[in-house]
Design a protein around this motif. Structure first.
Motif, PDB file in Angstrom:
ATOM      1  N   PRO A 164      22.968  20.208  -9.472  1.00  0.00           N
ATOM      2  CA  PRO A 164      21.948  19.505  -9.616  1.00  0.00           C
ATOM      3  C   PRO A 164      20.753  19.057  -9.536  1.00  0.00           C
ATOM      4  O   PRO A 164      20.297  20.103 -11.277  1.00  0.00           O
ATOM      5  CB  PRO A 164      21.813  19.881  -8.149  1.00  0.00           C
ATOM      6  CG  PRO A 164      21.554  21.395  -7.968  1.00  0.00           C
ATOM      7  CD  PRO A 164      23.130  21.621  -9.441  1.00  0.00           C
TER       8      PRO A 164
ATOM      9  N   TYR B  85      16.185  14.819  -4.203  1.00  0.00           N
ATOM     10  CA  TYR B  85      15.971  14.852  -2.565  1.00  0.00           C
ATOM     11  C   TYR B  85      14.717  15.031  -2.004  1.00  0.00           C
ATOM     12  O   TYR B  85      14.121  14.116  -1.253  1.00  0.00           O
ATOM     13  CB  TYR B  85      16.897  16.182  -2.719  1.00  0.00           C
ATOM     14  CG  TYR B  85      16.941  16.684  -0.950  1.00  0.00           C
ATOM     15  CD1 TYR B  85      16.933  16.486  -0.065  1.00  0.00           C
ATOM     16  CD2 TYR B  85      17.081  17.994  -1.341  1.00  0.00           C
ATOM     17  CE1 TYR B  85      15.897  17.001   0.840  1.00  0.00           C
ATOM     18  CE2 TYR B  85      17.547  19.129  -0.310  1.00  0.00           C
ATOM     19  CZ  TYR B  85      17.013  18.034   1.070  1.00  0.00           C
ATOM     20  OH  TYR B  85      17.210  18.926   2.105  1.00  0.00           O
TER      21      TYR B  85
ATOM     22  N   LEU C  59      13.331  22.413  -5.351  1.00  0.00           N
ATOM     23  CA  LEU C  59      14.677  22.359  -4.130  1.00  0.00           C
ATOM     24  C   LEU C  59      15.207  23.662  -4.783  1.00  0.00           C
ATOM     25  O   LEU C  59      14.830  24.938  -5.378  1.00  0.00           O
ATOM     26  CB  LEU C  59      15.880  21.923  -5.798  1.00  0.00           C
ATOM     27  CG  LEU C  59      17.087  21.317  -5.094  1.00  0.00           C
ATOM     28  CD1 LEU C  59      16.931  20.778  -3.718  1.00  0.00           C
ATOM     29  CD2 LEU C  59      17.848  20.971  -6.115  1.00  0.00           C
TER      30      LEU C  59
ATOM     31  N   SER D 206      14.566  20.503   4.992  1.00  0.00           N
ATOM     32  CA  SER D 206      16.613  20.322   5.167  1.00  0.00           C
ATOM     33  C   SER D 206      17.052  19.480   5.895  1.00  0.00           C
ATOM     34  O   SER D 206      16.447  19.128   7.305  1.00  0.00           O
ATOM     35  CB  SER D 206      17.170  21.832   4.938  1.00  0.00           C
ATOM     36  OG  SER D 206      18.584  21.401   5.010  1.00  0.00           O
TER      37      SER D 206
ATOM     38  N   ALA E 109      21.577  22.881   0.661  1.00  0.00           N
ATOM     39  CA  ALA E 109      20.441  22.274  -0.159  1.00  0.00           C
ATOM     40  C   ALA E 109      19.290  22.144   1.074  1.00  0.00           C
ATOM     41  O   ALA E 109      19.418  21.844   1.593  1.00  0.00           O
ATOM     42  CB  ALA E 109      20.571  20.965  -0.776  1.00  0.00           C
TER      43      ALA E 109
ATOM     44  N   LEU F 210      14.368  22.090   1.000  1.00  0.00           N
ATOM     45  CA  LEU F 210      13.218  21.835  -0.491  1.00  0.00           C
ATOM     46  C   LEU F 210      12.063  22.958   0.699  1.00  0.00           C
ATOM     47  O   LEU F 210      11.719  22.926   1.827  1.00  0.00           O
ATOM     48  CB  LEU F 210      13.031  20.858  -0.374  1.00  0.00           C
ATOM     49  CG  LEU F 210      13.403  19.710  -1.010  1.00  0.00           C
ATOM     50  CD1 LEU F 210      13.711  17.772  -0.794  1.00  0.00           C
ATOM     51  CD2 LEU F 210      13.539  19.855  -2.659  1.00  0.00           C
TER      52      LEU F 210
ATOM     53  N   GLY G 209      16.413  26.959  -8.542  1.00  0.00           N
ATOM     54  CA  GLY G 209      17.332  25.327  -8.342  1.00  0.00           C
ATOM     55  C   GLY G 209      18.006  25.096  -8.622  1.00  0.00           C
ATOM     56  O   GLY G 209      18.638  24.013  -8.149  1.00  0.00           O
TER      57      GLY G 209
ATOM     58  N   PRO H 217      21.085  25.088  -5.483  1.00  0.00           N
ATOM     59  CA  PRO H 217      21.504  24.229  -4.097  1.00  0.00           C
ATOM     60  C   PRO H 217      22.817  23.565  -4.724  1.00  0.00           C
ATOM     61  O   PRO H 217      23.324  23.822  -5.609  1.00  0.00           O
ATOM     62  CB  PRO H 217      20.656  23.097  -4.295  1.00  0.00           C
ATOM     63  CG  PRO H 217      19.216  24.006  -5.114  1.00  0.00           C
ATOM     64  CD  PRO H 217      19.730  25.258  -5.218  1.00  0.00           C
TER      65      PRO H 217
ATOM     66  N   HIS I  54      24.843  20.546  -5.765  1.00  0.00           N
ATOM     67  CA  HIS I  54      24.996  19.392  -5.826  1.00  0.00           C
ATOM     68  C   HIS I  54      25.865  17.834  -4.887  1.00  0.00           C
ATOM     69  O   HIS I  54      24.875  16.952  -4.813  1.00  0.00           O
ATOM     70  CB  HIS I  54      25.589  19.198  -6.996  1.00  0.00           C
ATOM     71  CG  HIS I  54      25.165  17.341  -7.570  1.00  0.00           C
ATOM     72  ND1 HIS I  54      24.073  17.081  -7.862  1.00  0.00           N
ATOM     73  CD2 HIS I  54      26.177  16.519  -8.155  1.00  0.00           C
ATOM     74  CE1 HIS I  54      24.626  15.619  -8.287  1.00  0.00           C
ATOM     75  NE2 HIS I  54      25.735  15.643  -8.316  1.00  0.00           N
TER      76      HIS I  54
ATOM     77  N   VAL J  76      23.265  18.151  -2.534  1.00  0.00           N
ATOM     78  CA  VAL J  76      22.162  17.147  -2.768  1.00  0.00           C
ATOM     79  C   VAL J  76      21.975  15.946  -2.422  1.00  0.00           C
ATOM     80  O   VAL J  76      21.676  15.221  -1.344  1.00  0.00           O
ATOM     81  CB  VAL J  76      21.224  17.216  -3.923  1.00  0.00           C
ATOM     82  CG1 VAL J  76      20.398  16.473  -4.248  1.00  0.00           C
ATOM     83  CG2 VAL J  76      20.642  18.977  -4.452  1.00  0.00           C
TER      84      VAL J  76
ATOM     85  N   HIS K 226      22.646  14.871   1.926  1.00  0.00           N
ATOM     86  CA  HIS K 226      20.888  15.256   2.211  1.00  0.00           C
ATOM     87  C   HIS K 226      20.100  14.043   2.587  1.00  0.00           C
ATOM     88  O   HIS K 226      19.798  13.313   2.841  1.00  0.00           O
ATOM     89  CB  HIS K 226      20.518  16.697   2.137  1.00  0.00           C
ATOM     90  CG  HIS K 226      21.022  17.607   2.566  1.00  0.00           C
ATOM     91  ND1 HIS K 226      20.455  18.512   3.502  1.00  0.00           N
ATOM     92  CD2 HIS K 226      21.791  18.342   2.688  1.00  0.00           C
ATOM     93  CE1 HIS K 226      20.885  20.051   2.889  1.00  0.00           C
ATOM     94  NE2 HIS K 226      22.104  18.941   3.098  1.00  0.00           N
ATOM     95  N   THR K 227      20.106  12.982   0.820  1.00  0.00           N
ATOM     96  CA  THR K 227      19.525  12.700   0.344  1.00  0.00           C
ATOM     97  C   THR K 227      20.163  11.564   1.747  1.00  0.00           C
ATOM     98  O   THR K 227      19.249  10.564   1.099  1.00  0.00           O
ATOM     99  CB  THR K 227      19.887  12.233  -1.151  1.00  0.00           C
ATOM    100  OG1 THR K 227      19.107  13.628  -1.812  1.00  0.00           O
ATOM    101  CG2 THR K 227      19.050  10.675  -1.818  1.00  0.00           C
TER     102      THR K 227
END
Length: 362
Positions: free
Chosen positions: A42, A47, A70, A210, A222, A224, A243, A246, A248, A251, A254-255
């Motif tokens: 990631p 994110y 992250l 999260s 993942a 934050l 970082g 997590p 990838h 991420v 979640h995004t």
């Protein structure tokens, strides 16, 4: 995990996984990344930017991406922050009964747990916090307060006044606040989540957020870590290699959830609210002696089974006699004896069958 841990004849209403289809935008993001071979490490602020947009739309508040980090998941993020603000042997205050990994991760880190039990209504208790904070800093030691918001297992959603009071008391005692807000998007109609960092005094604290719980992404790791404006320098000391932990794909998932699956979330919350009312009715009909105060947040139900005479761990009885898997209350600390935690994020039919099985075990 939820459906694989117990024998096939056991209904699993324990671990915090939901029985729901994956949100389509999330599924599309994952499958497109795999199709492209985009399965590396990631990188970048995507994110953090998605979370800032979500919190601004949802709660009218945001943390700038530059005050985030992250982390692999919420609890590992908690551990990394505790490393920054406490040392071995220092105390971490928790509100029992509370999410069982709070005890496990804190003690494995070499910190002491100091309990500040919730009151009889499942809310933060001012006197208990004052006593716990004073104990935690005895001898001039550093201390932290691990706040669960919304609260697991009770489903309590803390108010702005409560959180402002927490910040003031923590500041007065020199206690640093770390808020686990993983369930923040899962607040049901009639309540409103207040981000801890948004209240006066919250600028000295930290938060972990999260998309994991709200969109059922526990297997796509993942999260934050967020810092208040006065805690940014502390967060900047977090080792860069944290970082790298997590996923990838996590991420990306979640995004996508935060940016494109809020409609899915709203539909989920409607269904959870229906199940909350259904559970109350089922308990009234089949287990009227069980105490249940429907939570304002999370998809978890905290059931007081003491009147059933099943001992400190009624979950063991429900599993053995009724073939229903629930979480054992004593593991949640002081106030957990005689209680069970039930996951209501399932189909109405399964919820109905589970309560009927529980009643047959009494």
């Amino acid at each position: 995990m939820k459906w694989r841990t117990y024998a096939p004849d056991v209904l699993p209403l324990w671990v915090a996984e939901m029985d729901v289809p994956l949100a389509e935008p999330v599924a599309e993001a994952i499958t497109e990344a795999v199709r492209l071979g985009d399965t590396g490490y990631p990188a970048g602020p995507v994110y953090a930017q998605a979370l800032a947009d979500f919190t601004r739309r949802r709660w009218g508040w945001e943390v700038p991406p530059e005050r985030t980090a992250l982390v692999p998941d919420v609890m590992l993020g908690v551990v990394e922050i505790l490393k920054l603000i406490t040392g071995p042997g220092d105390a971490v205050v928790v509100n029992s009964p509370v999410y069982t990994p709070f005890y496990q991760f804190v003690t494995h880190l070499g910190r002491r747990v100091v309990e500040a039990p919730l009151d009889g209504a499942g809310r933060l208790e001012t006197a208990a916090l004052e006593t716990a904070f004073a104990r935690a800093v005895e001898g001039g030691r550093r201390a932290a307060y691990l706040l669960c918001s919304p609260h697991n297992p009770t489903g309590t959603v803390h108010t702005a006044d409560e959180l402002t009071g927490v910040a003031a008391r923590a500041r007065a005692h020199g206690v640093r606040v770390v808020a686990d807000e993983i369930h923040a998007p899962v607040v049901l109609p009639g309540a409103h989540h207040v981000p801890y960092l948004s209240v006066p005094g919250g600028e000295h604290g930290f938060s972990l957020m999260s998309a994991s719980k709200a969109w059922n992404l526990a297997g796509l790791k993942a999260a934050l870590a967020l810092a208040g404006s006065e805690a940014a320098d502390d967060l900047a000391r977090m080792p860069e290699e944290v970082g790298h932990g997590p996923s990838h794909l996590g991420v990306l998932a979640h995004t996508a959830a935060l940016r494109h699956a809020t409609g899915w979330l709203d539909s989920l919350l409607e269904g959870l609210d229906d199940n909350r009312r259904l559970l109350a009715g089922l308990l009234e009909r089949h287990l009227p002696d069980v105490g249940y105060r429907p939570g304002e947040g999370t998809f978890l139900a905290w059931l007081d089974c003491r009147a059933l005479g099943l001992g400190d761990d009624p979950a063991a009885v429900f599993l053995e006699r009724g073939r229903v898997a629930l979480n054992s209350g004593p593991a949640f600390g002081t106030g957990g004896a005689g209680h069970v935690r039930l996951n209501l994020a399932t189909s109405p039919d399964i919820l109905d069958e589970a309560v009927r099985r529980m009643a047959s075990a009494v």
